[in-house]
Design an enzyme around this catalytic site. Structure first.
Site, PDB file in Angstrom:
ATOM      1  N   SER A 247      35.088  33.254  36.702  1.00  0.00           N
ATOM      2  CA  SER A 247      36.366  33.944  36.509  1.00  0.00           C
ATOM      3  C   SER A 247      36.503  35.160  37.413  1.00  0.00           C
ATOM      4  CB  SER A 247      36.541  34.343  35.043  1.00  0.00           C
ATOM      5  OG  SER A 247      35.739  35.446  34.743  1.00  0.00           O
TER       6      SER A 247
ATOM      7  N   LYS B 239      39.215  39.801  27.279  1.00  0.00           N
ATOM      8  CA  LYS B 239      39.391  40.464  28.576  1.00  0.00           C
ATOM      9  C   LYS B 239      40.631  41.363  28.572  1.00  0.00           C
ATOM     10  CE  LYS B 239      37.196  36.882  31.295  1.00  0.00           C
ATOM     11  NZ  LYS B 239      37.427  35.676  32.097  1.00  0.00           N
TER      12      LYS B 239
END
Ligand code: ADP
Length: 807
Positions: free
Chosen positions: A682, A725
């Site tokens: 990611s 996140k």
């Protein structure tokens, strides 16, 4: 009389008496029973002439009138010392052996046997070897006596005084239980050394038999007396103990144990086992090391709550009240827990799946577990599985190990004292993976309601019923939990808190709790909301509230000290006085003071402790297209970096980058993250962005963070942990986040406040990412790009300051 002088007197013809089962050796005395007519005649003849008679043994004892060939050829001349005629016509004589002889000729058979003989002289020769043989023979002879052969003491003494080798051999052979043929062999051994050896051989054999015999006897004796002996010793011991006044004490202890065993209400088989061990203990001498082993074992058995349980109360309304009372927010979690309890109430059994709380540290997992216990009226116990290496930690060691103990499960149950606690097992995600041995199978048994009613602990050696225990597990991450365990569990996620939630938790729960814990009345200390917000922003950076609570505790400690030192009135901790208690801020918050930089991009990662932001830095230097990667980079992250480079090469022209940059420069990417991200890919678009920034000389916007995986052709792929996140981005004061388009549906899970305050821009490919993330117009306008690159020549300085101040 010497042998020589005797030989001179020896006539060369002699009357002869055949012996049935006896062999006479020179210098030895035996009684003789004479019954056969010819023998009586021979004896009388001998008495008339010099008292000498020739004795030879017949080959078969039973022969009445042996022929010449039925007699051995070599015999012994005997002198008759005494003769006694018996009334029945037979006679008894005491004879002494004189010398060996050989029959040379049969003279006549009637009225007695008469033979011509050759007297065999014996040469006395001594050498070292013979000496040694003699000594060995004597010592063996003595040894035979020690082993129980009935040899009179004077015979032994006599043997040791004999100096002639042949005579010694005769003497020993005579006193051994040899067969007639064997004795005859000795008689016929004319060479003294040969005779010694033969005798020694027979004696050896005799010794072996004696030794074996004594061994067998010992063994039989052993078996017979062992039980008697033990009994005897025990009685003695009792007597001694009584004498010392200890016996009553010991008896009292045994009685006490018996009582306790009865009281412990163990299952029948376990009680039997306990009583058996007690029996062993009773019989043991008090000082034996084994007694303490048995005592410890009994103490464990007695200490377990075989039949002790908390009375369960379950009222859902009450349960909801308790959960709310103890926790701010966590609506979804509470809902799931209540549902679970409802099912539990209906089915009345612990048959359902095990609850598993997954989330970063400090988000209230343990605390919810405690509230569940409170709501159910059960005890609460927790045990960490982190660092559990092998099965024995779960199941215990067998008692044969020195210092063995039950496993952690049984220890915990014993500690809590009831058999139906809420049992929280922390860190199930830390089991197995890199440990030797596999505790998973033991855990499976513990958690499986079909099996855990008879959980086997190696130490207890008795099944313990765990079916009433309510197990709850916790983990930081779901993925590392062994699949077999995961299947058994109902997972409830704890995502982490937003800034506002933390503020509320602190004001409503943490501050009051810490005040009480530090013995401070609310009139003594006030921490303002602004101060707390400041703590959340600049003194902690976490998904949960653990450090927040610790920091508040730190303030309380200092205030408590001042109160003790005599400070009057209320202490008010505000945003401005905070640094007096906590020192300078540990983290910077928000991005106002940060400049846009060339080569430094903000990414979002997902780690064990929740979401986090990272700053990825890139630089270029003259070289040959080498890609250097440093920092906290997993394998997967390295692949992403390669993909990023490949993408930029294919897009070089469009980005206004020198197309053969790859031949002129080396690239260096650094990821100064403190925590190791769990999802390498990611960071892909973040790395590509910082590379593109360096190569174009165009700064990256600092108010934008991004997350997404990159393909070689620049497509942006979805990632995991979006919610965590975004919470992290929000915590850090970031306003805009680029997310993969396919992750848009995850946005629903976000708290409303975060959704409102955070701008999320879905992106599908790298072109979009760059157009948003790089400072506008920079890519096309080369001139401005140069300006910017000059401005950003101190690449990454600010970023690394920020990154290194983390954690
Ligand atoms: P975890 O088990 O997830 O690591 P804890 O349950 O130990 O976290 O929580 C840490 C501290 O934070 C505890 O004192 C707990 O009471 C408090 N806490 C966490 N979440 C909340 C909440 N939602 N409301 C009130 N207090 C909370």
């Amino acid at each position: 009389m010497s042998e020589a002088s005797r030989a001179q007197e020896m006539p060369d013809t002699l009357p002869l008496i055949p012996l049935r089962d006896l062999i006479l050796f020179p210098n030895l005395v035996v009684p003789l029973f004479v019954g056969r007519e010819r023998s009586i005649n021979a004896l009388e003849e001998a008495m008339r002439q010099g008292h000498l008679v020739a004795l030879v043994t017949q080959m078969k004892a039973e022969t009445q009138e042996p022929e010449h060939e039925e007699l051995y050829e070599i015999g012994c001349v005997a002198s008759i010392m005494q003769e006694l005629k018996l009334p029945d016509g037979t006679a008894k004589a005491l004879v002494e052996g004189q010398q060996r002889f050989r029959i040379l000729e049969w003279l006549h058979d009637d009225p007695y046997l008469r033979v011509r003989v050759e007297i065999i002289e014996e040469e006395v020769r001594l050498d070292v070897e013979i000496e040694a043989l003699m000594r060995a023979l004597i010592s063996d002879f003595e040894h035979a006596s020690e082993l129980g052969k009935p040899i009179p003491q004077e015979v032994l003494m006599a043997a040791s005084t004999i100096e002639e080798p042949g005579r010694l051999a005769d003497f020993v052979a005579f006193h051994l239980n040899l067969k007639v043929e064997e004795k005859q062999q000795i008689l016929e051994a004319l060479d003294p050394k040969d005779r010694l050896e033969k005798t020694a051989k027979f004696l050896r054999k005799e010794l072996e038999i004696l030794e074996l015999g004594s061994k067998i006897q010992d063994r039989v004796k052993d078996q017979m007396t062992k039980t008697q002996r033990e009994y005897f010793l025990r009685e003695q011991l009792k007597a001694i103990q009584q004498e010392l006044g200890q016996y009553d004490e010991i008896q009292a202890e045994m009685d006490e144990y018996k009582e306790k065993i009865k009281e412990a209400a163990m299952p029948e088989e376990v009680e039997e086992k306990a009583l058996k061990e007690l029996g062993r203990l009773e019989k043991m001498p008090a000082a034996s090391a084994e007694t303490s082993v048995i005592r410890t074992y009994l103490d464990w058995l007695i200490g377990l709550p075989w039949n002790k349980e908390s009375e369960e109360k379950l009222d859902l309304i009450e349960a909801q009240k308790i959960l709310d009372e103890d926790h701010y927010g966590l609506e979804k979690v509470k809902e799931r827990v209540l549902e679970y309890l409802a099912v539990h109430k209906l089915t009345d059994l612990m048959r359902g799946p095990i609850l598993c709380f997954v989330g970063p540290p400090g988000v209230g997992k343990t605390s919810i577990g405690k509230s569940i216990a409170r709501a159910l009226g059960r005890e609460f116990i927790r045990m960490s599985l982190g660092g559990v290496r092998d099965e024995a930690e779960i199941r215990g060691h067998r008692r044969t190990y020195v210092g063995a103990l039950p496993g952690r499960i049984v220890q915990s149950i014993s500690q809590v004292g009831t058999n139906n606690p809420v049992f929280m097992m922390d860190e199930v995600d830390k089991v197995g993976a890199d440990f030797r041995g596999d505790p998973t199978s033991a855990l499976l048994e513990v958690l499986d309601p079909e099996q855990n009613f008879s959980f086997q602990d190696h130490y207890l050696e008795a099944p313990f019923d765990l079916s009433n225990v309510m197990f709850i597990t916790t983990a930081n991450l779901l993925d590392p939990i062994p699949p077999a365990l995961r299947d058994r569990m109902e997972v409830i996620h704890f995502p982490g808190y937003t800034e506002d939630e933390k503020l509320n938790i602190a004001v409503q729960y943490l501050v009051p709790k810490q005040l009480i814990e530090h013995g401070l009345a609310p009139t003594k200390l006030e921490v303002t909301g602004e101060a707390i917000r400041e703590i959340v922003r600049r003194y902690t950076r976490e998904a949960g509230v653990r450090n927040l609570e610790r920091t508040i505790a730190m303030i309380c400690r200092q205030v408590a000290r001042k109160v003790v030192e005599g400070k009057k009135g209320k202490t008010r901790v505000t945003e401005r006085t905070l640094h007096k208690y906590l020192g300078p801020p540990k983290f910077s918050y928000g991005l106002a003071e940060e400049r846009d930089e060339v080569g430094a991009a903000t990414g979002l990662v997902w780690t064990e402790v929740g979401g986090d932001i990272i700053y990825i830095e890139a630089t270029k230097m003259p070289g040959k297209g080498k890609l250097n990667l440093t920092g906290q980079l997993g394998e997967v992250m390295k692949e992403s970096a390669q993909a990023a480079v490949s993408y930029i090469r294919t897009r070089a022209a469009k980005l206004g980058i020198d197309e053969d940059f790859n031949e002129k420069y080396d690239m260096h990417i650094h990821v100064p993250a403190a925590a190791i991200p769990k999802d390498g890919p990611s960071a892909g678009i973040t790395m590509a962005t910082s590379l593109a920034s360096v190569l174009t000389g165009c700064p990256v916007r600092r108010d934008i963070a991004m997350t997404g995986e990159i393909t070689l052709r620049g497509r942006v792929l979805p990632i995991g942990g979006l919610k965590e996140k975004l919470l992290a981005a929000h915590r850090a004061g970031i306003t805009t986040v680029l997310i993969p388009k396919e992750n848009v549906r995850d946005l629903e899970l976000l708290p409303e406040r975060v959704r409102d305050e955070l701008e999320t821009i879905p992106v599908e490919n790298m072109d979009e990412v760059l157009s948003k993330a790089l400072v506008r117009n920079c890519v096309k306008g080369q001139k401005r790009a140069k300006d910017s690159s000059r401005k950003g020549s101190s690449t990454g300085k600010a970023a690394s300051k920020k990154a290194s101040s983390k954690g």
